[in-house]
Design a protein around this motif. Structure first.
Motif, PDB file in Angstrom:
ATOM      1  N   ARG A 255       0.820  -1.099   0.130  1.00  0.00           N
ATOM      2  CA  ARG A 255       0.019  -0.054  -0.152  1.00  0.00           C
ATOM      3  C   ARG A 255       0.810   1.183  -0.124  1.00  0.00           C
ATOM      4  NH1 ARG A 255      -3.244  -3.347   3.359  1.00  0.00           N
ATOM      5  NH2 ARG A 255      -2.236  -2.871   5.348  1.00  0.00           N
ATOM      6  N   VAL A 256       1.992   1.154   0.627  1.00  0.00           N
ATOM      7  CA  VAL A 256       3.008   2.319   0.513  1.00  0.00           C
ATOM      8  C   VAL A 256       3.493   2.600  -0.691  1.00  0.00           C
ATOM      9  CG1 VAL A 256       5.110   3.136   1.854  1.00  0.00           C
ATOM     10  CG2 VAL A 256       3.443   2.024   3.198  1.00  0.00           C
ATOM     11  N   VAL A 257       3.844   1.460  -1.261  1.00  0.00           N
ATOM     12  CA  VAL A 257       4.567   1.530  -2.679  1.00  0.00           C
ATOM     13  C   VAL A 257       3.335   2.170  -3.607  1.00  0.00           C
ATOM     14  CG1 VAL A 257       5.178   0.150  -4.708  1.00  0.00           C
ATOM     15  CG2 VAL A 257       5.922  -0.338  -2.452  1.00  0.00           C
ATOM     16  N   ALA A 258       1.959   1.656  -3.393  1.00  0.00           N
ATOM     17  CA  ALA A 258       1.073   2.253  -4.470  1.00  0.00           C
ATOM     18  C   ALA A 258       1.097   3.681  -4.257  1.00  0.00           C
ATOM     19  CB  ALA A 258      -0.310   1.622  -3.870  1.00  0.00           C
ATOM     20  N   VAL A 259       1.021   4.228  -3.181  1.00  0.00           N
ATOM     21  CA  VAL A 259       1.132   5.833  -2.797  1.00  0.00           C
ATOM     22  C   VAL A 259       2.314   6.515  -3.246  1.00  0.00           C
ATOM     23  CG1 VAL A 259       1.137   7.690  -0.945  1.00  0.00           C
ATOM     24  CG2 VAL A 259      -0.368   5.356  -0.581  1.00  0.00           C
ATOM     25  N   LEU A 260       3.505   5.828  -2.986  1.00  0.00           N
ATOM     26  CA  LEU A 260       4.688   6.306  -3.532  1.00  0.00           C
ATOM     27  C   LEU A 260       4.596   6.446  -5.215  1.00  0.00           C
ATOM     28  CD1 LEU A 260       7.737   7.112  -3.240  1.00  0.00           C
ATOM     29  CD2 LEU A 260       8.233   4.986  -3.231  1.00  0.00           C
ATOM     30  N   LEU A 261       4.350   5.400  -5.801  1.00  0.00           N
ATOM     31  CA  LEU A 261       4.264   5.263  -7.305  1.00  0.00           C
ATOM     32  C   LEU A 261       3.292   6.555  -7.735  1.00  0.00           C
ATOM     33  CD1 LEU A 261       4.312   1.629  -8.173  1.00  0.00           C
ATOM     34  CD2 LEU A 261       5.881   3.488  -8.906  1.00  0.00           C
ATOM     35  N   GLU A 262       2.103   6.542  -7.193  1.00  0.00           N
ATOM     36  CA  GLU A 262       1.042   7.540  -7.523  1.00  0.00           C
ATOM     37  C   GLU A 262       1.707   8.932  -7.317  1.00  0.00           C
ATOM     38  OE1 GLU A 262      -2.838   8.632  -8.742  1.00  0.00           O
ATOM     39  OE2 GLU A 262      -2.136   6.539  -8.120  1.00  0.00           O
ATOM     40  N   ARG A 263       2.590   9.317  -6.118  1.00  0.00           N
ATOM     41  CA  ARG A 263       3.005  10.586  -6.219  1.00  0.00           C
ATOM     42  C   ARG A 263       3.932  10.560  -7.135  1.00  0.00           C
ATOM     43  NH1 ARG A 263       3.112  10.911   0.526  1.00  0.00           N
ATOM     44  NH2 ARG A 263       0.861  10.869   0.882  1.00  0.00           N
ATOM     45  N   TYR A 264       4.773   9.771  -7.394  1.00  0.00           N
ATOM     46  CA  TYR A 264       6.048   9.963  -8.236  1.00  0.00           C
ATOM     47  C   TYR A 264       5.716  10.111  -9.646  1.00  0.00           C
ATOM     48  CZ  TYR A 264      10.236   8.941 -10.766  1.00  0.00           C
ATOM     49  OH  TYR A 264      11.373   8.947 -11.511  1.00  0.00           O
ATOM     50  N   ALA A 265       4.371   9.409  -9.973  1.00  0.00           N
ATOM     51  CA  ALA A 265       3.711   9.717 -11.484  1.00  0.00           C
ATOM     52  C   ALA A 265       3.383  10.951 -11.509  1.00  0.00           C
ATOM     53  CB  ALA A 265       2.471   8.779 -11.421  1.00  0.00           C
ATOM     54  N   GLU A 266       2.671  11.534 -10.514  1.00  0.00           N
ATOM     55  CA  GLU A 266       2.225  13.134 -10.573  1.00  0.00           C
ATOM     56  C   GLU A 266       3.265  13.876 -10.741  1.00  0.00           C
ATOM     57  OE1 GLU A 266       0.286  14.009  -6.835  1.00  0.00           O
ATOM     58  OE2 GLU A 266      -1.362  12.619  -7.036  1.00  0.00           O
ATOM     59  N   LEU A 267       4.666  13.302 -10.091  1.00  0.00           N
ATOM     60  CA  LEU A 267       5.837  14.311 -10.352  1.00  0.00           C
ATOM     61  C   LEU A 267       6.303  14.299 -11.564  1.00  0.00           C
ATOM     62  CD1 LEU A 267       8.279  15.735  -8.978  1.00  0.00           C
ATOM     63  CD2 LEU A 267       9.310  13.571  -8.538  1.00  0.00           C
ATOM     64  N   VAL A 268       6.516  13.074 -12.252  1.00  0.00           N
ATOM     65  CA  VAL A 268       7.005  12.923 -13.563  1.00  0.00           C
ATOM     66  C   VAL A 268       5.962  13.549 -14.719  1.00  0.00           C
ATOM     67  CG1 VAL A 268       8.669  11.219 -13.037  1.00  0.00           C
ATOM     68  CG2 VAL A 268       6.250  10.528 -13.836  1.00  0.00           C
ATOM     69  N   GLY A 269       4.666  13.334 -14.452  1.00  0.00           N
ATOM     70  CA  GLY A 269       3.669  13.825 -15.275  1.00  0.00           C
ATOM     71  C   GLY A 269       3.493  15.381 -15.312  1.00  0.00           C
TER      72      GLY A 269
END
Length: 363
Positions: A255-269
């Motif tokens: 679940r932590v990884v899912a949050v991290l990926l979501e935030r990282y996707a926002e960053l690169v997006g």
């Protein structure tokens, strides 16, 4: 000296016993005119007055402090004030102490690294650099990483094109990574400077920092106004899980990884990197994003990066930085575990939801 009453005159042997010097030394000082006999007995042997004891005590103290005979004569003859001689000698000792500290730092570094004869020569040279020479060495390192324009006086250093997409944004970062050895460094600071200088001169280390800078720029963390970069995102998302002792392969970690990926996707997006990812691999966007994230985390977790920051704090007299190694290592293992368990399924990149399952074979 003891508390016994002194006879009127002392033989050379008695004077030696009273002062703790050898007869040979007392005779030498007498021959040099440092202490003169008050009289001679009928056999021609020297005899000294009570004042000779105090005089030789002073001479012995001055000599133990490193003063030469000419300086001792000047003090005894009141040609120079004792305070003046002491100040001059203290300054000379200060120079010698600095030289000895540099030598000690060189030997400790060589011993710790198991250095070769070639490395010994390099370490010795680094320890003896002047302030201007140290500045040039650091300037060349920072120019190689961020571009010459980011380094104060950058025109005087060689190499270093600006990081693409972040021209003019790195001056403050370069300043924060600049070591400044104080005029009177401690032993620890000298040793830290030598090790830091060896790192700064290493081509592989420069490439590591250059890659980190380019990734930061690609993700828009250096824009105006600057936004939190990946390091901040990881610390906020992963830090609490590490502190709570969550296992990287657990469901909670996924679940932590899912949050991290979501935030990282926002960053690169937001930075436009999402467009690059979609253009490269639209049908496997999540896998591409995970690949990018793991690569970034591994580069940030390189122990040389953290070691440089630790050494920088020592040289500059700063508070030691908080280690990020444990958090970054946990993040890498947790993302790998989530990927192996096919727990990474969908994430939004730049406003687009991309689906996919990242299996272990895609590594």
């Amino acid at each position: 000296m003891n508390g016994d009453a002194l006879p009127t005159l002392l033989t050379i042997g008695e004077l030696a016993r009273r002062t703790g010097l050898t007869v040979k030394t007392v005779r030498f000082y007498s021959d040099q005119g440092i202490v003169s006999p008050a009289d001679r007995n009928p056999a021609g042997h020297r005899r000294y007055g009570a004042d000779a004891v105090a005089r030789l005590d002073l001479v012995r103290t001055l000599r133990e402090l490193g003063l030469g005979l000419p300086e001792v004569r000047q003090v005894l003859g009141r040609e120079r004030a004792l305070s003046e001689v002491a100040a001059a000698h203290a300054a000379a000792l200060d120079v010698r102490i600095r030289v000895l500290r540099l030598r000690q730092a060189v030997l400790r570094t060589v011993a710790a690294r198991g250095a070769t004869t070639e490395e010994l020569t390099l370490v010795h040279r680094l320890a003896r650099l002047t302030e201007d020479e140290r500045g040039r060495l650091v300037g060349e390192f920072l120019a190689a990483v961020f571009g010459a324009a980011a380094v104060p006086g950058g025109a005087a250093v060689s190499g270093g094109s600006a990081v693409p997409g972040a021209e003019g944004c790195w001056g403050g970062v370069a300043e924060s990574l600049t070591p400044r050895l104080p005029e009177r460094p401690s032993d620890e600071q000298v040793e830290a400077w030598v090790e830091l200088a060896l790192l700064a001169g290493d081509d592989g280390f420069r490439e590591l920092w250059r890659g980190l800078a380019e990734d930061e720029a690609a993700e828009g963390a250096t824009g105006a106004p600057p936004r939190p970069g990946l390091a901040v995102l990881v610390r906020r998302a992963v830090g609490p899980a590490v502190a709570a002792g969550v296992e990287p392969g657990s469901a909670e970690a996924a679940r932590v990884v899912a949050v991290l990926l979501e935030r990282y996707a926002e960053l690169v997006g937001r930075a436009g990197a999402g467009e690059q990812l979609r253009a490269r691999l639209p049908e496997r966007l999540v896998e591409c994003l995970v690949d990018r994230l793991v690569g970034r985390l591994r580069a940030m977790a390189d122990p040389r990066r953290e070691r440089y920051l630790e050494l920088l704090a020592v040289v500059n007299g700063w508070v030691a930085p908080e280690s990020s190694g444990e958090v970054l290592d946990w993040a890498v293992r947790a993302v790998q575990a989530a990927r192996a368990a096919q727990a990474v399924r969908a994430v939004r990149v730049g406003g687009v939801t991309a689906g996919g399952v990242a299996g272990p074979g895609s590594w």
